[in-house]
Design a protein around this motif. Structure first.
Motif, PDB file in Angstrom:
ATOM      1  N   CYS A  26       0.863  -1.176   0.000  1.00  0.00           N
ATOM      2  CA  CYS A  26       0.000   0.000   0.000  1.00  0.00           C
ATOM      3  C   CYS A  26       0.900   1.227   0.000  1.00  0.00           C
ATOM      4  O   CYS A  26       1.799   1.331   0.834  1.00  0.00           O
ATOM      5  CB  CYS A  26      -0.875  -0.047   1.243  1.00  0.00           C
ATOM      6  SG  CYS A  26      -1.529   1.535   1.780  1.00  0.00           S
ATOM      7  N   HIS A 235      -9.034  -1.879   3.553  1.00  0.00           N
ATOM      8  CA  HIS A 235      -7.830  -1.250   4.118  1.00  0.00           C
ATOM      9  C   HIS A 235      -7.690   0.200   3.621  1.00  0.00           C
ATOM     10  O   HIS A 235      -7.483   1.119   4.423  1.00  0.00           O
ATOM     11  CB  HIS A 235      -6.626  -2.109   3.683  1.00  0.00           C
ATOM     12  CG  HIS A 235      -5.278  -1.583   4.042  1.00  0.00           C
ATOM     13  ND1 HIS A 235      -4.491  -2.138   5.026  1.00  0.00           N
ATOM     14  CD2 HIS A 235      -4.532  -0.571   3.536  1.00  0.00           C
ATOM     15  CE1 HIS A 235      -3.342  -1.494   5.111  1.00  0.00           C
ATOM     16  NE2 HIS A 235      -3.339  -0.534   4.214  1.00  0.00           N
ATOM     17  N   GLU A 236      -7.831   0.405   2.314  1.00  0.00           N
ATOM     18  CA  GLU A 236      -7.611   1.749   1.755  1.00  0.00           C
ATOM     19  C   GLU A 236      -8.715   2.725   2.166  1.00  0.00           C
ATOM     20  O   GLU A 236      -8.450   3.911   2.378  1.00  0.00           O
ATOM     21  CB  GLU A 236      -7.497   1.685   0.228  1.00  0.00           C
ATOM     22  CG  GLU A 236      -6.287   0.896  -0.280  1.00  0.00           C
ATOM     23  CD  GLU A 236      -4.951   1.465   0.170  1.00  0.00           C
ATOM     24  OE1 GLU A 236      -4.894   2.652   0.529  1.00  0.00           O
ATOM     25  OE2 GLU A 236      -3.971   0.692   0.192  1.00  0.00           O
ATOM     26  N   HIS A 239      -7.692   4.152   5.355  1.00  0.00           N
ATOM     27  CA  HIS A 239      -6.793   5.317   5.209  1.00  0.00           C
ATOM     28  C   HIS A 239      -7.577   6.565   4.800  1.00  0.00           C
ATOM     29  O   HIS A 239      -7.327   7.666   5.299  1.00  0.00           O
ATOM     30  CB  HIS A 239      -5.744   5.053   4.128  1.00  0.00           C
ATOM     31  CG  HIS A 239      -4.659   4.097   4.503  1.00  0.00           C
ATOM     32  ND1 HIS A 239      -3.987   4.159   5.698  1.00  0.00           N
ATOM     33  CD2 HIS A 239      -4.105   3.063   3.814  1.00  0.00           C
ATOM     34  CE1 HIS A 239      -3.068   3.206   5.732  1.00  0.00           C
ATOM     35  NE2 HIS A 239      -3.122   2.521   4.610  1.00  0.00           N
ATOM     36  N   HIS A 245      -1.606   2.736   9.355  1.00  0.00           N
ATOM     37  CA  HIS A 245      -1.240   1.323   9.496  1.00  0.00           C
ATOM     38  C   HIS A 245      -1.124   0.968  10.977  1.00  0.00           C
ATOM     39  O   HIS A 245      -0.656   1.776  11.790  1.00  0.00           O
ATOM     40  CB  HIS A 245       0.085   1.035   8.779  1.00  0.00           C
ATOM     41  CG  HIS A 245      -0.051   1.044   7.297  1.00  0.00           C
ATOM     42  ND1 HIS A 245       0.871   1.637   6.461  1.00  0.00           N
ATOM     43  CD2 HIS A 245      -1.027   0.527   6.490  1.00  0.00           C
ATOM     44  CE1 HIS A 245       0.490   1.478   5.200  1.00  0.00           C
ATOM     45  NE2 HIS A 245      -0.659   0.815   5.192  1.00  0.00           N
ATOM     46  N   TYR A 296      -0.956  -5.928   7.066  1.00  0.00           N
ATOM     47  CA  TYR A 296      -0.594  -6.288   5.687  1.00  0.00           C
ATOM     48  C   TYR A 296      -0.828  -7.766   5.391  1.00  0.00           C
ATOM     49  O   TYR A 296      -0.251  -8.292   4.455  1.00  0.00           O
ATOM     50  CB  TYR A 296       0.891  -5.982   5.474  1.00  0.00           C
ATOM     51  CG  TYR A 296       1.199  -4.686   4.747  1.00  0.00           C
ATOM     52  CD1 TYR A 296       0.204  -3.788   4.386  1.00  0.00           C
ATOM     53  CD2 TYR A 296       2.519  -4.375   4.396  1.00  0.00           C
ATOM     54  CE1 TYR A 296       0.514  -2.618   3.731  1.00  0.00           C
ATOM     55  CE2 TYR A 296       2.843  -3.204   3.735  1.00  0.00           C
ATOM     56  CZ  TYR A 296       1.835  -2.330   3.399  1.00  0.00           C
ATOM     57  OH  TYR A 296       2.149  -1.171   2.736  1.00  0.00           O
TER      58      TYR A 296
HETATM   59 ZN   LIG Z   1      -2.089   0.978   3.822  1.00  0.00          ZN
END
Ligand SMILES: [Zn+2]
Length: 420
Positions: A26, A235-236, A239, A245, A296
């Motif tokens: 990422c 996950h994105e 963000h 993270h 991750y």
């Molecule tokens: Zn990330």
């Protein structure tokens, strides 16, 4: 031997022992660090949002949280494989709605030591029902590009001037670009953080390689088999809503969330529980929360947000992204759907002083050029029966950003125009 070469050789011989040299899956944090180098004010903007977040967290008990975020997916394709199916896009929206509502079938069992931390984030997603101008839409744009593969270090996919497609009003929509990355790139995707929305609105949104988008179609192809369950987007979006993270992008780093244990570093593949119990950062016997969406690990291994992460995301929605709460993007439109085919054209100069040239490269019929303010008010419209170009006199417009919509028998396309 240079240390870097030495490490590389070790990585080649003992790939399992050198996780920090593994793929940077990422690029959100790396892009952020590059941004700070170019614009140190970005640190201040992040700090301001952090201050807001802390106040929000302290006063969160009485708030109504549930929110639905309108999503527009911009498919950029150079070949038919990259032009992913609507079914693949729908499978991604489904995955997001499961993960952010704790409806995922693979959530932790209630006997797991981390179960007390698992949260229903109370965030839902829809494919947009109406576009920024109020027209009905599928929430999907499809644009053929001359760019075979995008560089995962660039933002070229976010502008029509560089082979991409401009984002829709980023205060009211979550823009997702699905593109082809180079085959030798291992990047899965990257998101813009909410603290950057005001300074770089045109860059706001999330970019994905098509092989990790959704759960069907090309998801998992080209060697991305462990990323075939749509969790890159979970996950994105984390963000995009200001989550960092879980390892804080440092050895024993801080993700600024109170109920996540500190991690020594990122985790890959799928560790077994407990992973790194009593780690060097001071975790307890349960070790690291590797199954968190912000680690991750493989798609099938990540399963949870915590209550602290939920609050942090809602602080972003209440703060930098508050216009999402009043966006009409998820409401059906009473205006008819318009042609979705995109007309290729160049518009210059941009920014402009008094005259803008729209150049189609080839003759078009029944051309209409409309200039709107960002609030959707029509400023001017010029109609032309035929031609390969059209001129817009913008000298009467006040300085600012406008949307120019060009329509012809071949389709419709909207771009941003800046008037000085
Ligand atoms: Zn990330």
């Amino acid at each position: 031997m240079k240390p870097s070469l030495c490490l590389l050789l070790i990585a080649m011989i003992f790939p399992m022992l050198t996780p920090t040299l593994s793929a940077q899956k990422c690029r959100s944090h790396a892009n952020w660090e590059e941004k700070v180098e170019q614009d140190p004010q970005a640190l201040l903007r992040r700090e301001q949002l952090q201050n807001f977040t802390e106040i929000y967290q302290d006063n969160s008990s009485s708030r109504a949280l549930k929110v639905t975020i309108p999503v527009v997916v911009h498919v950029l394709y150079n070949n038919s494989t990259q032009n992913i199916s609507t079914a693949q896009i729908n499978s991604q929206i489904d995955r997001l709605n499961e993960d952010f509502r704790l409806m995922n079938a693979d959530s932790l069992s209630s006997s797991h030591a981390f179960w007390p931390y698992v949260a229903d984030a109370e965030i839902e997603f829809c494919l947009a029902q109406q576009d920024p101008d109020g027209f009905a839409t599928t929430g999907i744009t499809r644009t053929q590009t001359s760019v075979p593969y995008f560089d995962d270090y660039s933002e070229d996919m976010k502008s029509s001037a560089t082979g991409g497609v401009d984002n829709w009003d980023p205060t009211s929509y979550l823009n997702m670009w699905v593109v082809g990355f180079h085959n030798d790139s291992l990047t899965l995707g990257f998101a813009a953080f909410p603290s950057e929305l005001s300074s770089d609105p045109e860059l706001d949104g999330i970019v994905f390689r098509h092989e990790v988008f959704g759960t069907v179609g090309t998801a998992g192809s080209n060697g991305f088999g462990v990323n075939d369950n749509g969790r890159t987007a979970t996950h994105e979006v984390g963000h995009w809503l200001n989550l960092f993270h879980i390892w804080g992008d440092d050895i024993c780093g801080d993700d600024l969330v109170n109920d996540t244990p500190e991690h020594e570093e990122e985790n890959y593949d799928c560790p077994s529980f407990p992973n790194r119990p009593n780690n060097s950062c001071g975790s307890d016997q349960n070790g690291e929360m590797y199954m968190n969406y912000m680690d991750y690990v493989d798609d099938d291994c990540m399963k949870m947000f915590t209550g602290g992460q939920k609050l942090r995301m809602h602080a972003a929605i209440d703060g930098a992204r508050s216009a999402l709460k009043t966006s009409a993007g998820c409401e059906s439109s009473s205006v008819g759907i318009r042609a979705t085919e995109s007309i290729p054209f160049n518009l210059y100069p941009n920014p402009a002083d008094d005259m803008v040239m729209v150049d189609f490269g080839a003759s078009q019929q029944n051309i209409s050029a409309s200039v709107y303010s960002l609030s959707g008010t029509l400023q001017m419209r010029i109609n032309q029966k035929t031609g390969s170009s059209i001129q817009l006199p913008v000298n009467a417009l006040t300085s600012g950003c406008y949307l120019v919509e060009i329509a012809s028998d071949q389709g419709v396309k909207t771009v941003k125009l800046f008037v000085r």
